[in-house]
Scaffold this motif. Structure first.
Motif, short mmCIF file in Angstrom:
data_model
loop_
_atom_site.label_atom_id
_atom_site.label_comp_id
_atom_site.label_asym_id
_atom_site.label_seq_id
_atom_site.Cartn_x
_atom_site.Cartn_y
_atom_site.Cartn_z
N MET A 237 0.83 -1.27 0.06
CA MET A 237 -0.09 -0.05 0.07
C MET A 237 1.01 1.21 0.07
O MET A 237 1.79 1.34 0.58
N SER A 238 0.48 2.31 -0.80
CA SER A 238 1.08 3.30 -0.79
C SER A 238 0.33 4.74 -0.18
O SER A 238 -0.76 4.32 -0.11
N TYR A 239 1.11 5.65 -0.06
CA TYR A 239 0.48 6.76 0.87
C TYR A 239 0.69 7.97 -0.09
O TYR A 239 1.67 8.05 -0.99
N VAL A 240 -0.07 9.07 -0.16
CA VAL A 240 0.13 10.25 -0.91
C VAL A 240 1.02 10.91 -0.51
O VAL A 240 1.57 11.68 -1.29
N PHE A 241 1.73 10.95 0.77
CA PHE A 241 3.05 11.18 1.10
C PHE A 241 3.39 10.55 2.16
O PHE A 241 2.80 9.83 2.83
N ASN A 242 4.50 10.76 2.59
CA ASN A 242 5.61 9.86 3.40
C ASN A 242 4.74 10.25 5.00
O ASN A 242 4.61 11.40 5.58
#
Length: 231
Positions: free
Chosen positions: A1-6
């Motif tokens: 899963m990725s995030y829109v920012f860290n």
């Protein structure tokens, strides 16, 4: 899963005698939990316990022997100190009975609930929430956590705070209106407590204003002292 920012790093506190860190979930604070402090704030009697919260990243970790630097916060001309015993939970739950509370405690630390008192007074006057007075950045300086088994007789410990070497606050944990076990019981009726929760258990009498350049040093017997300079 990725995030829109860290995502921000997890707020975490060192543990005495361990290389592991204690990850902070929530910070609960108990209001007016010493009788003499309640009197100096204009109240008396054993009122029902009440709570407010600070964000997890409000912690300012100060290692043993070090002096933490806390920036004097914006928007206030009346910053007050409140020295407190902090309870760190290692196990959560709902409707925890007071007699079972000790099994949920991981350890203890010394903390400061720093308060923008002028903003709190204005919020009270207008019937507004206290968040701006209590939940600002770095408003919760704290020591490393001492595991419960190494903390000694914490329920009978002395608690104190000096400002620039002069004693301001002095009491004993036995003078809590709602003791640690009762506080955990009450909190767990309102929220499902989690491992990683911190409970700032209340401050004794003697709260007062501090200024830039002041050095605050306080402690609870059996725990490392907390030393903070306002910058």
């Amino acid at each position: 899963m990725s995030y829109v920012f860290n995502p921000a790093p997890v707020a975490a506190i060192p543990v005495v005698g361990s290389e592991s860190l204690f990850p902070v979930h929530r910070i609960y604070c108990v209001g007016r939990n010493y009788a003499e402090h309640a009197k100096e704030m204009g109240f008396s009697g054993r009122e029902a316990p009440f709570f407010f919260m600070k964000p997890a990243d409000a912690v300012l970790v100060v290692n043993d022997g070090a002096t933490g630097e806390m920036p004097y916060p914006t928007l206030t001309k009346d910053l007050h100190h409140e020295i407190e015993l902090v309870v760190a939970l290692g196990k959560g739950g709902r409707n925890i009975k007071a007699e079972d509370a000790a099994s949920h405690i991981f350890g203890y630390a010394v903390g400061l609930d720093m308060t923008r008192r002028d903003l709190q007074a204005e919020a009270k006057k207008q019937g507004r929430p206290w968040d701006i007075a209590k939940s600002f950045d770095l408003s919760a300086p704290i020591t490393a956590i001492v595991p419960a088994a190494r903390a000694g007789d914490i329920n009978n410990a002395a608690i104190w705070l000096d400002v620039n070497g002069a004693r301001r606050q002095s009491s004993e944990v036995t003078k809590l209106i709602w003791n640690i076990a009762e506080t955990i019981e009450a909190l767990s009726q309102a929220w499902e407590l989690q491992a990683g929760d911190l409970i700032f258990s209340g401050t004794p009498e003697g709260v007062a204003a501090v200024s830039r350049g002041d050095v605050l040093e306080g402690g609870v017997a059996g725990l490392p002292p907390l030393r903070v300079k306002l910058v």
